[in-house]
Design a protein around this motif. Structure first.
Motif, PDB file in Angstrom:
ATOM      1  N   UNK A  31       0.857  -1.163   0.000  1.00 14.90           N
ATOM      2  CA  UNK A  31       0.000   0.000   0.000  1.00 14.90           C
ATOM      3  C   UNK A  31       0.902   1.225   0.000  1.00 14.90           C
ATOM      4  N   UNK A  32       0.608   2.165  -0.861  1.00 16.10           N
ATOM      5  CA  UNK A  32       1.414   3.374  -0.935  1.00 16.10           C
ATOM      6  C   UNK A  32       0.536   4.594  -0.753  1.00 16.10           C
ATOM      7  N   UNK A  33       0.999   5.493   0.060  1.00 20.18           N
ATOM      8  CA  UNK A  33       0.314   6.766   0.243  1.00 20.18           C
ATOM      9  C   UNK A  33       1.152   7.807  -0.474  1.00 20.18           C
ATOM     10  N   UNK A  91       4.578   2.186   3.874  1.00 18.84           N
ATOM     11  CA  UNK A  91       4.827   0.786   3.565  1.00 18.84           C
ATOM     12  C   UNK A  91       4.622  -0.053   4.816  1.00 18.84           C
ATOM     13  N   UNK A  92       4.235  -1.292   4.612  1.00 19.55           N
ATOM     14  CA  UNK A  92       3.992  -2.200   5.728  1.00 19.55           C
ATOM     15  C   UNK A  92       5.295  -2.910   6.084  1.00 19.55           C
ATOM     16  N   UNK A  93       5.655  -2.874   7.353  1.00 23.40           N
ATOM     17  CA  UNK A  93       6.877  -3.506   7.822  1.00 23.40           C
ATOM     18  C   UNK A  93       6.700  -5.023   7.833  1.00 23.40           C
ATOM     19  N   UNK A  94       7.650  -5.748   7.248  1.00 21.38           N
ATOM     20  CA  UNK A  94       7.519  -7.216   7.244  1.00 21.38           C
ATOM     21  C   UNK A  94       7.689  -7.838   8.633  1.00 21.38           C
ATOM     22  N   UNK A  95       8.448  -7.194   9.516  1.00 22.46           N
ATOM     23  CA  UNK A  95       8.681  -7.747  10.852  1.00 22.46           C
ATOM     24  C   UNK A  95       7.471  -7.599  11.756  1.00 22.46           C
ATOM     25  N   UNK A  96       7.012  -6.366  11.931  1.00 24.49           N
ATOM     26  CA  UNK A  96       5.966  -6.118  12.921  1.00 24.49           C
ATOM     27  C   UNK A  96       4.572  -6.024  12.313  1.00 24.49           C
ATOM     28  N   UNK A  97       4.487  -5.798  11.022  1.00 21.44           N
ATOM     29  CA  UNK A  97       3.191  -5.644  10.390  1.00 21.44           C
ATOM     30  C   UNK A  97       2.637  -4.241  10.509  1.00 21.44           C
ATOM     31  N   UNK A 143       9.886   5.860  -8.138  1.00 23.15           N
ATOM     32  CA  UNK A 143      10.173   5.558  -6.732  1.00 23.15           C
ATOM     33  C   UNK A 143       8.935   5.029  -6.017  1.00 23.15           C
ATOM     34  N   UNK A 144       7.764   5.584  -6.334  1.00 27.24           N
ATOM     35  CA  UNK A 144       6.539   5.133  -5.685  1.00 27.24           C
ATOM     36  C   UNK A 144       6.111   3.751  -6.168  1.00 27.24           C
ATOM     37  N   UNK A 145       6.477   3.382  -7.403  1.00 21.12           N
ATOM     38  CA  UNK A 145       6.088   2.083  -7.954  1.00 21.12           C
ATOM     39  C   UNK A 145       6.903   0.931  -7.359  1.00 21.12           C
ATOM     40  N   UNK A 146       8.181   1.165  -7.075  1.00 23.59           N
ATOM     41  CA  UNK A 146       9.007   0.060  -6.564  1.00 23.59           C
ATOM     42  C   UNK A 146       8.709  -0.192  -5.085  1.00 23.59           C
ATOM     43  N   UNK A 147       8.927  -1.422  -4.658  1.00 28.52           N
ATOM     44  CA  UNK A 147       8.668  -1.791  -3.263  1.00 28.52           C
ATOM     45  C   UNK A 147       9.916  -1.677  -2.436  1.00 28.52           C
TER      46      UNK A 147
END
Length: 50
Positions: free
Chosen positions: A1-3, A23-29, A46-50
């Motif tokens: 998800x990108x703002x 962006x959503x953190x993979x560790x904590x969510x 820049x906004x398109x890449x993860x």
């Protein structure tokens, strides 16, 4: 998800843009905000890449 939040910044001779995405953190969510200052042409890439 990108703002997408973009603010134009004017310096002496260069035109720069500050972009912020969420962006959503993979560790904590939890969601974190990532900021970067770049040329206006590079914002969409820049906004398109993860």
């Amino acid at each position: 998800m990108a703002k997408k939040t973009v603010a134009s910044l004017q310096t002496s001779s260069k035109r720069l843009t500050k972009a912020i995405k969420m962006v959503k953190s993979p560790k904590s969510g939890a969601y974190v905000f990532v900021e970067s200052v770049m040329a206006p042409e590079a914002v969409n890439d820049w906004l398109q890449k993860k």
